[in-house]
Design a protein around this motif. Structure first.
Motif, PDB file in Angstrom:
ATOM      1  N   ARG A   8       0.836  -1.208   0.000  1.00 50.23           N
ATOM      2  CA  ARG A   8       0.000   0.000   0.000  1.00 50.23           C
ATOM      3  C   ARG A   8       0.873   1.261   0.000  1.00 50.23           C
ATOM      4  NH1 ARG A   8      -3.007  -1.347   4.205  1.00 50.23           N
ATOM      5  NH2 ARG A   8      -2.145   0.076   5.722  1.00 50.23           N
TER       6      ARG A   8
ATOM      7  N   ASP B  19       2.088   1.773  -3.454  1.00 56.17           N
ATOM      8  CA  ASP B  19       1.066   2.333  -4.333  1.00 56.17           C
ATOM      9  C   ASP B  19       0.881   3.816  -4.048  1.00 56.17           C
ATOM     10  OD1 ASP B  19       0.757  -0.185  -5.322  1.00 56.17           O
ATOM     11  OD2 ASP B  19      -1.076  -0.637  -4.203  1.00 56.17           O
ATOM     12  N   GLN B  20       0.888   4.172  -2.776  1.00 59.16           N
ATOM     13  CA  GLN B  20       0.730   5.600  -2.428  1.00 59.16           C
ATOM     14  C   GLN B  20       1.869   6.424  -3.010  1.00 59.16           C
ATOM     15  OE1 GLN B  20       0.352   5.548   1.855  1.00 59.16           O
ATOM     16  NE2 GLN B  20      -1.718   4.730   1.770  1.00 59.16           N
TER      17      GLN B  20
ATOM     18  N   LYS C 214       3.598   5.749  -5.656  1.00 62.31           N
ATOM     19  CA  LYS C 214       3.406   5.841  -7.106  1.00 62.31           C
ATOM     20  C   LYS C 214       2.422   6.942  -7.465  1.00 62.31           C
ATOM     21  CE  LYS C 214       4.199   1.076  -8.454  1.00 62.31           C
ATOM     22  NZ  LYS C 214       3.382  -0.123  -8.254  1.00 62.31           N
ATOM     23  N   ASN C 215       1.398   7.095  -6.589  1.00 64.47           N
ATOM     24  CA  ASN C 215       0.344   8.066  -6.887  1.00 64.47           C
ATOM     25  C   ASN C 215       0.762   9.511  -6.610  1.00 64.47           C
ATOM     26  OD1 ASN C 215      -1.224   5.964  -7.653  1.00 64.47           O
ATOM     27  ND2 ASN C 215      -2.290   5.783  -5.699  1.00 64.47           N
ATOM     28  N   ILE C 216       1.852   9.696  -5.907  1.00 65.03           N
ATOM     29  CA  ILE C 216       2.278  11.076  -5.599  1.00 65.03           C
ATOM     30  C   ILE C 216       2.861  11.737  -6.842  1.00 65.03           C
ATOM     31  CG2 ILE C 216       3.962  12.451  -4.309  1.00 65.03           C
ATOM     32  CD1 ILE C 216       3.506  10.449  -1.982  1.00 65.03           C
TER      33      ILE C 216
ATOM     34  N   ASN D 112     -11.118   5.977   4.296  1.00 68.57           N
ATOM     35  CA  ASN D 112     -10.365   7.025   3.610  1.00 68.57           C
ATOM     36  C   ASN D 112      -9.973   8.086   4.638  1.00 68.57           C
ATOM     37  OD1 ASN D 112     -12.702   8.644   4.013  1.00 68.57           O
ATOM     38  ND2 ASN D 112     -13.559   7.860   2.081  1.00 68.57           N
TER      39      ASN D 112
END
Lengths: 549, 549
Positions: free
Chosen positions: A541, A544-545, A547-549, B244
């Motif tokens: 996770r 993935d976080q 990567k999303n930045i 979230n």
């Protein structure tokens, strides 16, 4: 026999000592008799400690250091007896110079032995078991190991009780009938009554003491390697028992003389089997607590859960404060074997054919094989970087079985190193507390001979050349994978950037002990490293976080 | 429909309430809307608690009792929602009079509910789920049970998640999209994200809120029946998480508003599955600690060991202080089921085919069948007096699952009574804390319907007539065997001579919980009673010693 042909024993620092010859024994015994007579004249009780290993050496010091609680004067004189083997004889001459034969992180050990031998003069060591005939009290600290036939199946193994039986035979042959014998070894429940009693009783009968009842007692130690080693003997709760009222009273008095029973009250149980069972239940309990988290560790890895944070959230409850993450395996001398002694005793000494034990052996089996899963994580992390174990250099940080001690017995790291070696990996190891990893360097002098994990793995030959690196940079240089195996203080503080510089390229990091916090995991990831960890399912996770930045 | 034909719900004290008719709902909702508007004008947050059971009723009180930590004024208004079933509707009118629908030993419960309903006027109960549309926060306290197909094999069972799913559907259909939904139920790990999220998200889409992200959170309770019931909700550590960032922040603020987080800091985890797993690991850990001693209890019985004294000797160590003797079984609502929820989730929600769980299900299986061994001891003690269970009257002292509370859910005593009944025994039961043993009196209203142990035993019909004796003498009169099943304060003090007088003749005593000390065991023996006890292998030795006097 010329001096050159005599067997020799070499101390860890390399000093050579010739083993005694048969003609040396009478003189040694004469010397002891004179010393003992002088000590008796001082009103001191003569205590013989059998076995100067990890427990016996320090126990001897604690007894020799004890003083009469009203007069403040030493009231025990201690003779440590060690059989003169090639492996262990060096301990005796060193001991008699006041040098502790065991390495310990506890700063109290070295001055304790020195003080008792050279200043108080209440402690000496000898190789002759004839010393037993001079004893008022004998303390037995001879090891009783457990031999495992199969990896991950404790039930097929057996208690290695022969050395203890031999010691008890010798004791029966030599002690005065009124001597109290305190078995301090962790033994299969029933040993004092089912094994020791008949051996000593029969020896007494052979010697004509037909009506003498052996004064046998049991009181297990609860020593803990580390900085509180001496305190874990002297300033800690004890449990004891005796085979009859006299033995029970004698052991109660003896322990009250030498231990801090005012602050840590003694528990006196009715029968030795209750004291013996106590130790086995105590350590099996702890082994079970640890094993319990193995399956949840896998669950966490597969389902996005960080088990380290979960455990922290649970441990705040006082009723759950002893929950411990199991790391890459459960080592130390006791937890991998004590439950086995219980299972073995039930079948062997008590003769039961049914199988009442479920959790106790299962916990050991789980703990004994947990390091193999750590090896899987190393494999998978390397694979994610396009590598395989066989072509990789793997740096293992930490060789001992727990944090901030140098005790490597049955450590998870040992098995991890063996498994990765079997898979063809090239291993380097660093540990600030371990100078020599005896399990690899000298398999013949392993604390539990033949009991190393070695025989369960192929391709172990090259490991005899494995040496612990004291220089972290050397251990890390060029590594394809770095395994954080032990929570040593120095490893908790390691910075990802610093490690990358030492390694020289991005690498796979495997955190076996919840050593990395999330910010460091993220830093490793952003440096191009691959990260995996036992029980740390949240790493994907975090990836993935990022990567999303 | 005439009033006589309407369904009725009867309170424990016998008061009859007619269930609402469809035409009653609009009026009730209008009433709520007006109340809520007035409460909003006071600046209060509207909290709907779904389910007024054991947890929900008191949680509703704790929320309603909370005040703004700076102004000291009430800042929450709570509506408790209970579906109007025959089994539960009576709770609503009683609640609205300020009467707690749950019985509790905690003296704080009754005034808490009364104060909030009648004085602070921050709490009311309703039967209409339309209340959900008025909520800023919904707290879900709907039960999620675990159904066992087989006795002693938790793996063949399943989570009974239908009621929770139904509640989540209703929530999704009614709440405002910005309402935060806090699931407080102990659920299979993954439930919030794998079950609740898709249900609510799809409902939102159906209602046209296409872009709304459900604000779902999870935070399990750690309530403990007994005198600290309210404190175990309000003054205890909590763990929470949200699906979230917004949900995580909302649940953190909500719990910080209502709980004593200053003294018991909140742990905020990243994902709901971590919070859900936390609860399952926590209770499985405890179930495992208890199960661990089952095999050692048998070992002790067969080898002359008093496990009670052994445990006392071990518990002095702070690292072992949570060692607990398991008594005649492990009851309570949580420990017999929570591990099952974890095993079920891994296979069912996460879709794994392999079997990683060893200790967690085994612990439940061991705990679930331990009472059967207690029945064996009753059988054997009677046999030693020349009797069999089938022809005997057996008095069981203690019906609840632990000491000094009246909670009988899954108690060891229940299974013991069922087994002894199956074997033909005639049972009388005493418990000072239990007025009605619902598991026997009203099986249709059992807290977990269909989940009683009843279906695993034959010959259970006559047990519907079993009533708890409040008079100890009545329960004991003429008994052939007396089972000391729970460590209630009153039982610890019972004198053998007094019991003999009440029973009227020597009897078999079976100590299931280490209740008897050695002097009392000896007294029973010398009065001609037969004594046995779980884990108490030393009784035979005491008997031999008495013979030798």
């Amino acid at each position: 026999m010329s001096p050159e042909e005599r067997l020799q024993s070499v101390s860890p620092s390399g000093e050579i000592f010739a083993l005694p010859l048969p003609e040396d024994y009478p003189g040694e015994f004469e010397r002891l008799k004179q010393v003992v007579q002088a000590q008796r004249d001082l009103g001191r009780e003569i205590v013989v400690v059998m076995g100067l290993g990890f427990v016996g050496a320090v126990m001897a010091g604690v007894v020799a250091d004890a003083v009469d609680k009203s007069t403040g004067k030493s009231n025990k004189f201690v003779i440590g007896v060690q059989r003169p083997s090639v492996r262990s004889f060096w301990k005796i001459p060193l001991f008699n110079r006041g040098i502790s034969p065991v390495e310990a992180e506890d700063p109290e050990v070295v001055p304790l032995i020195r003080r008792c031998v050279t200043e108080k003069k209440t402690l000496l060591a000898t190789f002759t078991e004839d010393a037993l005939s001079l004893a008022d009290v004998v303390v037995v600290d001879v090891q009783c190991d457990y031999f495992k036939e199969d990896l991950g199946d404790v039930r097929t193994g057996h208690a290695e009780i022969a050395a203890l039986e031999e010691s008890l035979r010798i004791i029966g042959d030599r002690i005065q009938p009124e001597c109290m014998v305190l078995i301090e070894t962790t033994v299969p429940p029933g040993t004092t009554e089912y094994i020791a009693y008949p051996l000593v009783k029969k020896a007494f009968e052979r010697r004509g003491f037909n009506s003498a009842e052996p004064l046998l007692a049991h009181s297990f130690e609860r020593v803990m390697p580390g900085r509180e080693y001496v305190a874990s003997i002297r300033d800690f709760w004890r449990v004891c028992s005796g085979v009859n009222d006299t033995a029970r009273q004698r052991v109660t008095r003896f322990l009250s003389d030498i231990l801090n029973v005012e602050k840590f009250p003694l528990t006196v149980l009715d029968r030795p089997i209750e004291s013996e069972t106590c130790k086995i239940v105590e350590n099996s309990f702890r082994a079970t607590l640890l094993a319990f988290l193995d399956e949840w560790s896998i669950f966490a890895e597969r389902n996005g859960v960080d088990l380290i944070k979960v455990i922290q959230a649970i441990k705040v409850r006082p009723t759950h404060s002893n929950m411990i993450f199991p790391g890459p395996g459960i080592g130390g001398y006791c937890l991998p074997k004590d439950g086995g002694l219980g299972v073995w005793a039930y079948r062997t000494l008590m003769g039961f054919e049914d199988d009442i034990f479920k959790l106790t052996p299962m916990a050991i089996d789980i703990n004994d094989t947990r390091a193999l899963h750590a090896a899987e994580l190393v494999r998978d992390a390397l694979r994610n970087m396009g590598k395989i174990v066989a072509a990789s250099k793997i740096a293992v940080l930490g060789a001992s079985y727990r944090e901030d001690v140098g005790d490597t017995r049955y450590s998870g790291s040992e098995m991890l190193v063996r498994k990765l070696t079997e898979m063809g990996g090239e291993i380097s190891v660093h540990d600030p507390y371990v100078q020599h990893w005896w399990e690899f360097e000298k398999q013949d002098t392993y604390p539990a001979p033949g009991n190393s994990w070695a025989r369960f793995f192929r391709n172990q030959e090259k490991l005899t050349e494995l040496r612990i690196q004291q220089n972290l940079g050397e251990a890390l240089k060029g590594a394809d994978a770095v395994v954080l195996a032990v929570r040593h203080q120095t490893y908790l503080a390691l910075s990802p950037d610093d490690l990358l510089e030492k390694v020289g390229k991005p690498f796979a990091v495997v955190d076996c002990f919840g050593i990395l916090d999330d910010s460091r995991i993220c830093r490793y990831l952003s440096l191009g490293c691959e990260v995996k960890g036992l029980g740390r399912g949240h790493i994907k996770r975090l990836k993935d976080q990022l990567k999303n930045i």
